[in-house]
Design a protein around this motif. Structure first.
Motif, mmCIF file in Angstrom:
data_model
loop_
_atom_site.group_PDB
_atom_site.id
_atom_site.type_symbol
_atom_site.label_atom_id
_atom_site.label_comp_id
_atom_site.label_asym_id
_atom_site.label_seq_id
_atom_site.Cartn_x
_atom_site.Cartn_y
_atom_site.Cartn_z
ATOM 1 N N ALA A 62 -1.236 -75.209 47.113
ATOM 2 C CA ALA A 62 -0.941 -75.158 45.679
ATOM 3 C C ALA A 62 -2.053 -75.829 44.875
ATOM 4 C CB ALA A 62 0.397 -75.839 45.402
ATOM 5 N N THR A 94 -5.189 -73.628 44.967
ATOM 6 C CA THR A 94 -5.008 -72.437 44.145
ATOM 7 C C THR A 94 -5.119 -72.770 42.660
ATOM 8 O OG1 THR A 94 -3.559 -71.459 45.829
ATOM 9 C CG2 THR A 94 -3.449 -70.527 43.628
ATOM 10 N N ALA A 95 -4.475 -73.848 42.251
ATOM 11 C CA ALA A 95 -4.526 -74.243 40.845
ATOM 12 C C ALA A 95 -5.945 -74.616 40.418
ATOM 13 C CB ALA A 95 -3.568 -75.414 40.596
ATOM 14 N N GLU A 123 -8.174 -71.439 40.418
ATOM 15 C CA GLU A 123 -7.979 -70.581 39.248
ATOM 16 C C GLU A 123 -8.606 -71.192 38.005
ATOM 17 O OE1 GLU A 123 -3.787 -69.954 39.036
ATOM 18 O OE2 GLU A 123 -3.791 -68.328 40.524
ATOM 19 N N TRP A 145 -0.883 -67.123 45.438
ATOM 20 C CA TRP A 145 0.380 -67.855 45.585
ATOM 21 C C TRP A 145 1.251 -67.252 46.684
ATOM 22 C CZ3 TRP A 145 0.553 -72.464 43.670
ATOM 23 C CH2 TRP A 145 -0.219 -72.771 42.547
#
Length: 387
Positions: free
Chosen positions: A241, A244-245, A248, A127
């Motif tokens: 974003a 990354t989301a 993960e 992030w």
């Protein structure tokens, strides 16, 4: 009367006996794909520019490989982007463009180094990389537009900042300074090398350099500059974003590849051209990944990888202004071979991450490009309803 194998047409525009309709949907799709993937524009002294860029990359990479310092290869690679600018310009314009672009790249690399070294336990969080890279994307897009650099946009700076800041192990800062500075100076020298030939020599006095460095923007240009910079703020942020989301949740990394892909459609002279670039990015990445998988299966030695990286860079520069899909077929193994050269990474994981992140970024970039047009159509229809 047409023969039995002719394309006699029915009233609804179809064909009888299985004949091919050159105006049918399949033909339209075929022409679109041909234009997207294989039509090649006219050349503009591409071999000379490609040779300059390839030489500016090969010499530093070969040097760090011979010295056994492959951990510095990524820094040489990004500093060598200096040679990409001013490709078709007179020497005085090329020198100014490369000096500006190269110094901006040096600043971005050391900003990334600063971010990485603020996290002594390893690379920054994904992030933090998204936030930092988004700011670099926006700021560099303004600077590049202000200086009227070509290639336009901040793609190379996004890539450099995110890749360097995400390195888990940073080499000694002094070694980084030497590699980055020497590569920058080398690229400037290569850009001026053709002046040894009288037939290629152009004026290079201080008055000419000062004149080439003057860039004046009108009020309309400044407004466009600021408006377009919004895309470089929105697209990388959303793509980063999202990547990354998703990463993960599904267990993969390299979110910055999505941010790089997201800004590709932002450069272009029309909405159609920009959307096409996003599609070409994805399709070229798929073919490039197949090529890279074949190379990785052979497990080439580092010096072979240096030669392959140089060849891919030459091919990319030969094609980048003529056919973006084919250029991406070269760029994909170029970027990933550089990663494999600098770090011992599982090629399979890189292939997986590259495809997913590129798809996410390209979709976000295309949506950002289409959003203003969609909003205008919606506003116009709403106004018609009210009237």
């Amino acid at each position: 009367m047409r023969g039995a194998e002719g394309d006699a047409r029915t009233d609804d525009g179809g064909t009888r006996h299985g004949g091919f309709n050159p105006r049918g949907p399949l033909a339209v799709v075929g022409r679109f794909l041909h234009e997207l993937m294989f039509s090649i524009g006219p050349g503009k002294n591409d071999p000379a520019a490609a040779l300059r860029v390839a030489a500016g990359l090969f010499l530093p990479l070969a040097t760090v490989a011979l010295l056994g310092r492959l951990d510095l290869a990524i820094f040489a690679n990004f500093a060598a982007f200096t040679g990409i600018y001013g490709r078709g310009e007179p020497h005085r314009v090329r020198l100014v463009a490369q000096a500006r672009a190269g110094l901006l790249m040096v600043a971005v690399i050391f900003a990334a180094e600063l971010l990485a070294r603020l996290n002594p336990d390893g690379a920054p969080s994904p992030w933090a990389i998204v936030v930092g890279t988004t700011f670099v994307a926006w700021l560099c897009s303004l600077i590049v537009a202000r200086w009227r650099l070509r290639p336009a946009g901040s793609l190379f700076y996004i890539f450099a900042f995110a890749a360097v800041s995400s390195l888990p192990h940073q080499p000694p800062l002094g070694d980084v300074v030497v590699v980055v500075a020497s590569t920058f100076v080398l690229c400037l020298a290569i850009g001026l090398a053709a002046r040894v030939l009288p037939s290629h020599r152009t004026p290079l006095g201080w008055p000419e350099i000062r004149a080439a460095g003057r860039v004046r923007l009108g009020g309309a240009e400044r407004r466009v500059l600021w408006l377009e910079s919004i895309g470089y703020l929105v697209a990388p942020a959303i793509a980063g974003a999202a990547a990354t989301a998703v990463g993960e949740a599904l267990g993969f990394g390299h979110n910055y590849w999505a941010m790089v892909a997201a800004v590709v459609p932002l450069v272009g002279h029309s909405t159609r051209h920009r959307v096409n670039r996003g599609l070409q990015r994805v399709l070229g990445t798929v073919v490039g990944l197949v090529l890279l998988a074949g190379i990785a299966a052979l497990r080439p030695a580092p010096w072979i990888m240096v030669l392959l990286i140089t060849a891919c860079q030459f091919g990319a520069e030969m094609l980048i202004t003529r056919q973006y899909f084919l250029a991406m077929v070269c760029v994909t193994p170029l970027a990933l071979l550089s990663t494999l050269l600098a770090a011992h990474t599982d090629p399979g994981a890189l292939l997986h991450d590259r495809f997913i992140d590129t798809a996410i970024g390209a979709v976000v970039g295309v949506l950002v490009v289409l959003a203003p047009s969609a909003y205008r159509h919606w506003a116009a229809r709403r106004a018609d309803v009210r009237s």
